[in-house]
Design a protein around this motif. Structure first.
Motif, PDB file in Angstrom:
ATOM      1  N   CYS A 143      -9.371  20.116 -13.726  1.00  0.00           N
ATOM      2  CA  CYS A 143     -10.952  19.664 -13.119  1.00  0.00           C
ATOM      3  C   CYS A 143     -11.930  20.970 -13.466  1.00  0.00           C
ATOM      4  O   CYS A 143     -13.078  20.956 -13.989  1.00  0.00           O
ATOM      5  CB  CYS A 143     -10.827  19.523 -11.578  1.00  0.00           C
ATOM      6  SG  CYS A 143     -10.213  17.832 -11.184  1.00  0.00           S
ATOM      7  N   VAL A 189     -14.260  17.077 -13.748  1.00  0.00           N
ATOM      8  CA  VAL A 189     -13.716  16.121 -12.764  1.00  0.00           C
ATOM      9  C   VAL A 189     -13.381  14.555 -13.415  1.00  0.00           C
ATOM     10  O   VAL A 189     -12.413  14.011 -12.898  1.00  0.00           O
ATOM     11  CB  VAL A 189     -14.553  15.924 -11.495  1.00  0.00           C
ATOM     12  CG1 VAL A 189     -14.121  15.074 -10.398  1.00  0.00           C
ATOM     13  CG2 VAL A 189     -14.612  17.506 -10.928  1.00  0.00           C
ATOM     14  N   GLN A 218     -10.045  13.525 -14.263  1.00  0.00           N
ATOM     15  CA  GLN A 218      -8.688  13.757 -13.467  1.00  0.00           C
ATOM     16  C   GLN A 218      -8.369  12.655 -12.182  1.00  0.00           C
ATOM     17  O   GLN A 218      -7.468  12.937 -11.647  1.00  0.00           O
ATOM     18  CB  GLN A 218      -9.025  15.203 -12.854  1.00  0.00           C
ATOM     19  CG  GLN A 218      -9.244  16.089 -14.094  1.00  0.00           C
ATOM     20  CD  GLN A 218      -8.171  16.184 -15.129  1.00  0.00           C
ATOM     21  OE1 GLN A 218      -6.789  16.012 -14.663  1.00  0.00           O
ATOM     22  NE2 GLN A 218      -8.471  16.272 -16.422  1.00  0.00           N
ATOM     23  N   ASN A 219      -9.538  11.951 -11.989  1.00  0.00           N
ATOM     24  CA  ASN A 219      -9.306  11.061 -10.823  1.00  0.00           C
ATOM     25  C   ASN A 219      -8.554   9.676 -11.176  1.00  0.00           C
ATOM     26  O   ASN A 219      -9.134   8.658 -11.094  1.00  0.00           O
ATOM     27  CB  ASN A 219     -10.642  10.602 -10.277  1.00  0.00           C
ATOM     28  CG  ASN A 219     -10.525   9.821  -8.948  1.00  0.00           C
ATOM     29  OD1 ASN A 219      -9.628   9.549  -8.325  1.00  0.00           O
ATOM     30  ND2 ASN A 219     -11.701   9.173  -8.506  1.00  0.00           N
ATOM     31  N   CYS A 265     -13.667  14.323  -4.470  1.00  0.00           N
ATOM     32  CA  CYS A 265     -13.868  15.596  -3.633  1.00  0.00           C
ATOM     33  C   CYS A 265     -13.170  15.897  -2.382  1.00  0.00           C
ATOM     34  O   CYS A 265     -12.502  16.740  -2.001  1.00  0.00           O
ATOM     35  CB  CYS A 265     -15.402  16.082  -3.512  1.00  0.00           C
ATOM     36  SG  CYS A 265     -15.755  17.688  -2.581  1.00  0.00           S
ATOM     37  N   TYR A 314     -10.129  25.738  -6.766  1.00  0.00           N
ATOM     38  CA  TYR A 314     -11.260  24.780  -6.153  1.00  0.00           C
ATOM     39  C   TYR A 314     -12.765  25.162  -6.680  1.00  0.00           C
ATOM     40  O   TYR A 314     -13.617  24.568  -6.822  1.00  0.00           O
ATOM     41  CB  TYR A 314     -10.836  24.392  -4.804  1.00  0.00           C
ATOM     42  CG  TYR A 314     -11.887  23.196  -4.277  1.00  0.00           C
ATOM     43  CD1 TYR A 314     -11.758  21.918  -4.707  1.00  0.00           C
ATOM     44  CD2 TYR A 314     -13.026  23.381  -3.592  1.00  0.00           C
ATOM     45  CE1 TYR A 314     -12.636  20.795  -4.259  1.00  0.00           C
ATOM     46  CE2 TYR A 314     -13.917  22.492  -3.188  1.00  0.00           C
ATOM     47  CZ  TYR A 314     -13.592  21.376  -3.599  1.00  0.00           C
ATOM     48  OH  TYR A 314     -14.558  20.349  -2.957  1.00  0.00           O
ATOM     49  N   ILE A 362     -14.623  24.659  -9.715  1.00  0.00           N
ATOM     50  CA  ILE A 362     -14.982  23.359 -10.264  1.00  0.00           C
ATOM     51  C   ILE A 362     -16.416  23.067 -10.259  1.00  0.00           C
ATOM     52  O   ILE A 362     -17.060  23.350  -9.221  1.00  0.00           O
ATOM     53  CB  ILE A 362     -14.356  22.455  -9.344  1.00  0.00           C
ATOM     54  CG1 ILE A 362     -12.524  22.590  -9.267  1.00  0.00           C
ATOM     55  CG2 ILE A 362     -14.407  20.922  -9.797  1.00  0.00           C
ATOM     56  CD1 ILE A 362     -11.773  21.493  -8.642  1.00  0.00           C
ATOM     57  N   TRP A 399     -19.108  20.448  -9.796  1.00  0.00           N
ATOM     58  CA  TRP A 399     -19.116  18.896  -9.508  1.00  0.00           C
ATOM     59  C   TRP A 399     -20.560  18.288  -9.923  1.00  0.00           C
ATOM     60  O   TRP A 399     -21.517  18.836  -9.851  1.00  0.00           O
ATOM     61  CB  TRP A 399     -18.989  18.799  -7.927  1.00  0.00           C
ATOM     62  CG  TRP A 399     -17.767  19.274  -7.441  1.00  0.00           C
ATOM     63  CD1 TRP A 399     -17.566  20.429  -6.915  1.00  0.00           C
ATOM     64  CD2 TRP A 399     -16.493  18.377  -7.197  1.00  0.00           C
ATOM     65  NE1 TRP A 399     -16.084  20.517  -6.579  1.00  0.00           N
ATOM     66  CE2 TRP A 399     -15.554  19.156  -6.697  1.00  0.00           C
ATOM     67  CE3 TRP A 399     -16.206  17.213  -7.757  1.00  0.00           C
ATOM     68  CZ2 TRP A 399     -14.302  18.775  -6.342  1.00  0.00           C
ATOM     69  CZ3 TRP A 399     -15.120  16.555  -7.383  1.00  0.00           C
ATOM     70  CH2 TRP A 399     -14.179  17.364  -6.767  1.00  0.00           C
TER      71      TRP A 399
END
Length: 427
Positions: free
Chosen positions: A380, A385, A388-389, A397, A422, A425, A427
């Protein structure tokens, strides 16, 4: 009043608050009757044959009093009798609690919940058939999701009004219900870490899984909880109706569910997705936990339960082949069923996993879980991001934050290392 009339009145009261289905009525008859005759199923057959729809309580009682089969039962020496609501008095010695709201009548309950009597009856939906109701008139949303193994699971989420009512019942009533000390799931100050800590450093670890956990807990058991707290039958009936659900959807909506699960869903059960269901499940399983704790003590084992996960551990070497059938038979006696595919026996030289954590030495995060989460966070940070989901989490998140918090709860150093990644990252 003769023993037969007393039996007919008590059994008639039970039948009057139960769903008018063969399996439900037979379950009630088995649950509440002592010295049950072998032809009890025939009585249910005759009752359903005589009445297509549920009659009122007096009609049911009169029919039972006129039944030739019942007369034969009371002609024998070992006549049946109705138990004291599943021995609730033995489970909860104090039936009055000043912390509980005083609800003596149905009107008291309606006023306490802030609804009218008509709205209360509508929300309880005791006799309405949702099969023919429009979606707007139903009190639950239905969503079929996949478990980790790919099998389907039905989530029954109450709509706003009923959800708030269930939350109030949870806060002001259910949080005062006695829970066995062996229960670690769905409790404040308890969790997977306290559950796992009991079983660290043991030679043997046995884990069992209860099949269809919430859906296997049905009307009589839930009703017994409210009766045991001291609420009168009319109020207990409505409280049970507000916290249980009968799913009568068409086959198309629940396509993919096993037949055994569909049958459970069509009877009043604890809905998975209702805020009141976890606390009620712990309360209902009080006697089950007490039996298994006593069994564990007799075998020099430690027992604890986290929701539908049962765990036993100890250091005594013996031939344990008898153990799984014994746990299975106790579960059946309590109206539950083991998922035998998930039974595990783990020795000290193996990785001993319990509710997703490793307990060989101390409660710790599983290395594979940690490595996978670390790789996801790193990707991520490097590549964004969006890609990766892979499991399509609605709030990715929040999912990552929760996963990091879980790791940090078990291992603070590893959790802090993940937090550093984290923060990088975008967003």
């Amino acid at each position: 009043m003769s023993k037969k009339k007393v039996f007919c009145k008590q059994l008639g009261d039970w039948f009057a608050v139960s769903d008018w289905h063969y399996s439900t009525l037979l379950t009630v008859l088995i649950d509440v009757t002592i010295e049950l005759p072998s032809d009890a199923n025939a009585l249910v057959d005759e009752l359903l044959y005589s009445f297509d729809e549920k009659p009122n309580t007096n009609t049911i009682i009169k029919y039972l009093e006129s039944s030739n089969r019942l007369s034969d039962w009371f002609g024998s020496q070992a006549a049946p009798r109705v138990s004291s609501v599943c021995l609730v008095e033995n489970q909860f010695p104090l039936l009055t609690n000043p912390a509980l709201p005083l609800l003596n009548t149905e009107n008291d309950l309606a006023q306490w919940l802030g609804v009218s009597s008509a709205e209360l009856d509508w929300l309880a939906a005791l006799y309405r058939d949702d099969e023919h109701a429009q979606a707007a008139c139903r009190h639950y949303h239905y969503n079929v999701v996949k478990k980790r193994n790919g099998s389907p699971r039905l989530i029954e989420s109450p709509k706003k009004i009923l959800r708030e009512i269930q939350r109030r019942i949870l806060r002001e009533i259910l949080e005062n219900v006695p829970i066995h000390d062996a229960a670690h799931g769905f409790r404040k100050t308890r969790g997977c870490k306290t559950h796992g800590a009991l079983h660290c450093g043991k030679k043997w670890l046995f884990t069992f899984d209860l099949s269809n956990y919430f859906h296997s807990i049905r009307w009589p058991s839930v009703h017994a909880i409210f009766i045991g707290l001291g609420y009168p039958p009319p109020v207990s009936r409505l409280l049970t109706a507000l916290t249980t659900h009968r799913c009568t959807m068409t086959e198309a909506v629940i396509t993919g569910l096993p037949l055994s699960q569909k049958r459970l869903l069509r009877e009043r059960h604890l809905p998975q997705g209702a805020p009141s269901s976890p606390a009620l499940s712990n309360a209902v399983l009080y006697y089950f936990d007490r039996r298994l704790s006593g069994l564990a003590d007799s075998l020099d084992l430690v027992y604890s339960r986290y929701g539908d996960d049962l765990a036993f551990s100890g250091n005594v070497d013996r031939d344990w082949r008898f153990f799984q059938p014994l746990i299975g038979s106790i579960s059946l006696e309590e109206g539950l069923l083991l998922n035998y595919r998930k039974t595990r026996i783990m020795k000290a030289h193996q990785k001993q996993r319990l509710t997703g954590i490793v307990v060989n030495v101390k409660p710790n995060v599983d290395r594979k879980y940690y490595d996978k989460l670390k790789a996801t966070l790193t990707n991520c940070s490097k590549y964004g991001v969006e890609m990766q989901n892979r499991d399509n989490h609605p709030d990715f998140c929040a999912y990552l934050k929760g996963s990091i918090a879980h790791v940090k709860h078990l291992n603070s150093k590893k959790g802090e290392a993940l937090e550093v990644i984290y923060k990088d990252i975008v967003w």
